[in-house]
Design an enzyme around this catalytic site. Sequence first.
Site, mmCIF file in Angstrom:
data_model
loop_
_atom_site.group_PDB
_atom_site.id
_atom_site.type_symbol
_atom_site.label_atom_id
_atom_site.label_comp_id
_atom_site.label_asym_id
_atom_site.label_seq_id
_atom_site.Cartn_x
_atom_site.Cartn_y
_atom_site.Cartn_z
ATOM 1 C CB THR A 12 -5.706 -3.225 3.010
ATOM 2 O OG1 THR A 12 -4.727 -2.374 2.430
ATOM 3 C CG2 THR A 12 -7.068 -2.568 2.930
ATOM 4 C CG LEU A 14 2.900 -5.810 4.063
ATOM 5 C CD1 LEU A 14 4.198 -6.575 4.288
ATOM 6 C CD2 LEU A 14 3.204 -4.399 3.595
ATOM 7 C CG HIS A 15 -3.219 -4.442 -0.504
ATOM 8 N ND1 HIS A 15 -3.184 -3.806 -1.717
ATOM 9 C CD2 HIS A 15 -3.394 -3.475 0.423
ATOM 10 C CE1 HIS A 15 -3.335 -2.505 -1.533
ATOM 11 N NE2 HIS A 15 -3.457 -2.275 -0.228
ATOM 12 C CG LEU A 16 -0.373 -6.387 -6.399
ATOM 13 C CD1 LEU A 16 0.746 -7.418 -6.284
ATOM 14 C CD2 LEU A 16 -1.268 -6.706 -7.563
ATOM 15 C CD GLU A 87 -2.428 0.989 0.748
ATOM 16 O OE1 GLU A 87 -2.817 0.674 1.886
ATOM 17 O OE2 GLU A 87 -2.660 0.320 -0.239
#
Length: 87
Positions: A12, A14-16, A87
């Site tokens: 996904t 570099l999301h939060l 992740e």
Amino acid sequence: MVSQKVVIKNPTGLHLRPAGILCKEAMQFKSLITFKFRESTANAKSVLSVLGACVKCGDEIEFSCEGEDEQIALKTLIEAVEGGLGE
């Protein structure tokens, strides 16, 4: 100053959550830590700056570290990104 390129492996980008982990890692060091993505430069110690770069899976970024602990800072951040940032 030292720099190195690395490819983002997170599905996904570099999301939060991974952005927060990246910033937490970067804040351990005294060095100025930035990364370049396309034509922009982001402060790796700022979650908003990292999120604003809109880095997606498969994108290549280049970390730059400048300061007294630049070598270990760069090594730590590259390992964190290659490890998937939690992740």
